[in-house]
Design a protein around this motif. Sequence first.
Motif, PDB file in Angstrom:
ATOM      1  N   PRO A 190      87.423  72.938  23.071  1.00 24.19           N
ATOM      2  CA  PRO A 190      87.580  73.032  24.966  1.00 24.19           C
ATOM      3  C   PRO A 190      86.291  72.405  25.743  1.00 24.19           C
ATOM      4  N   GLY A 191      87.065  71.919  26.414  1.00 20.61           N
ATOM      5  CA  GLY A 191      85.828  72.070  27.680  1.00 20.61           C
ATOM      6  C   GLY A 191      85.609  70.255  27.300  1.00 20.61           C
ATOM      7  N   GLN A 192      85.824  70.005  26.434  1.00 23.82           N
ATOM      8  CA  GLN A 192      85.236  68.676  26.272  1.00 23.82           C
ATOM      9  C   GLN A 192      85.731  67.546  26.535  1.00 23.82           C
ATOM     10  N   GLU A 193      85.575  66.103  26.115  1.00 25.57           N
ATOM     11  CA  GLU A 193      86.222  65.419  26.873  1.00 25.57           C
ATOM     12  C   GLU A 193      85.078  63.852  26.733  1.00 25.57           C
ATOM     13  N   TYR A 194      85.969  63.008  27.554  1.00 24.66           N
ATOM     14  CA  TYR A 194      85.249  61.276  27.446  1.00 24.66           C
ATOM     15  C   TYR A 194      86.095  60.379  28.474  1.00 24.66           C
ATOM     16  N   ARG A 195      85.540  60.858  29.448  1.00 20.40           N
ATOM     17  CA  ARG A 195      85.517  59.914  30.181  1.00 20.40           C
ATOM     18  C   ARG A 195      86.401  58.640  31.027  1.00 20.40           C
ATOM     19  N   PRO A 196      87.121  57.854  31.837  1.00 16.31           N
ATOM     20  CA  PRO A 196      87.505  57.409  31.301  1.00 16.31           C
ATOM     21  C   PRO A 196      86.896  56.060  32.163  1.00 16.31           C
ATOM     22  N   HIS A 197      86.715  55.473  30.821  1.00 16.63           N
ATOM     23  CA  HIS A 197      85.837  53.931  30.492  1.00 16.63           C
ATOM     24  C   HIS A 197      86.341  52.648  30.077  1.00 16.63           C
ATOM     25  N   PHE A 198      86.015  51.859  29.840  1.00 16.17           N
ATOM     26  CA  PHE A 198      86.766  50.695  29.333  1.00 16.17           C
ATOM     27  C   PHE A 198      85.866  50.423  27.170  1.00 16.17           C
ATOM     28  N   ASP A 199      86.627  49.979  26.632  1.00 15.50           N
ATOM     29  CA  ASP A 199      85.438  49.621  25.024  1.00 15.50           C
ATOM     30  C   ASP A 199      84.848  48.512  25.112  1.00 15.50           C
ATOM     31  N   TRP A 200      85.518  47.191  25.771  1.00 13.56           N
ATOM     32  CA  TRP A 200      84.465  46.692  25.978  1.00 13.56           C
ATOM     33  C   TRP A 200      83.324  46.284  26.363  1.00 13.56           C
ATOM     34  N   PHE A 201      82.710  45.528  26.507  1.00 12.60           N
ATOM     35  CA  PHE A 201      81.128  44.817  26.584  1.00 12.60           C
ATOM     36  C   PHE A 201      81.483  44.018  27.687  1.00 12.60           C
TER      37      PHE A 201
END
Length: 291
Positions: A190-201
């Motif tokens: 709870p409370g953990q996340e992965y904020r928006p990003h791209f997987d491409w380099f």
Amino acid sequence: MSTPVAKLEPTLSCTTLDSKGATWREWVLDNLQRGCKPQTMLENMTAKVWDIETAAQALDEALALLKQPSDWRSSRPYINTPANYLDCGDRVAQVLFSLLNPRIVLLDNLLSQQECDTLIELAEQKGIKKSSVVDHESGQFVDHDGRSSSGSYFTRGENEHVARIEKRLAAISDWPVTHAEGLQILKYEPGQEYRPHFDWFDPSKPGSAKQLARGGQRLGTFVLYLTDVEAGGGTIFPTLGVEVCPRKGAGVFFADVDETGKPEQKSLHGGSPVIKGTKIVATYWQRENSY
Ligand code: PD2
Ligand code: ZN
């Protein structure tokens, strides 16, 4: 490299080529006859009135009409969904959601409940540590405020269990198992996340060179849900306003590059904060070249 199943068969019917009027039809045919590259034309067309899928189809129709080679599309992993059930070779998954542009497919029953549990057990045996991200400037793995999960990595084909799942994902997306990273396990409390990003380099960033040197660009991502989560923990696509809710055994596939092989801006995604329960996922990244 395998042939992408995304490719549309050339056809002599010109319904799409004619769909934007005679001037566009002439423009497409004239430019192809002058030797213009379909990829470049696609970019011009999508900057005007065409959407990418329709423009690509119109180009295929024009190439067929002119009897020119139709193998101009870049290859990428792609899940075809002609039916609502998808034969994965060793099991049948159910198609719950399918978006063409950008390509996103949500599949239920991609893994059995037992397979999810075994994958978690194997990851726990290896140890689950605080996750890191690739720093675009240095190319090194670093801790990042936007990613508060913990995780573990398998090397490709590390054990029979992992190898069977990799083989399944490769089969349904028509992309060789050799052109993929090992499965990564991520655990969110709870409370953990992965904020928006791209997987491409990002090819313009110095740190990407190191990542791109081995295996090339990331072309496709699978997120496999290994647990049910009571609240929160969805995989969000903020540009599209789409959220995929976690469900044990389900998986979402999305393309990291567009039809022309360019980084897909619409693939922006994140793992929204878990509110109640524990979210555990496996990610599988498919690369341009052998990895
Ligand atoms: O855990 C997720 O839902 C998620 C979402 C977006 C994981 C990743 N990206 C990732 O590991 O890249
Ligand atoms: Zn991601």
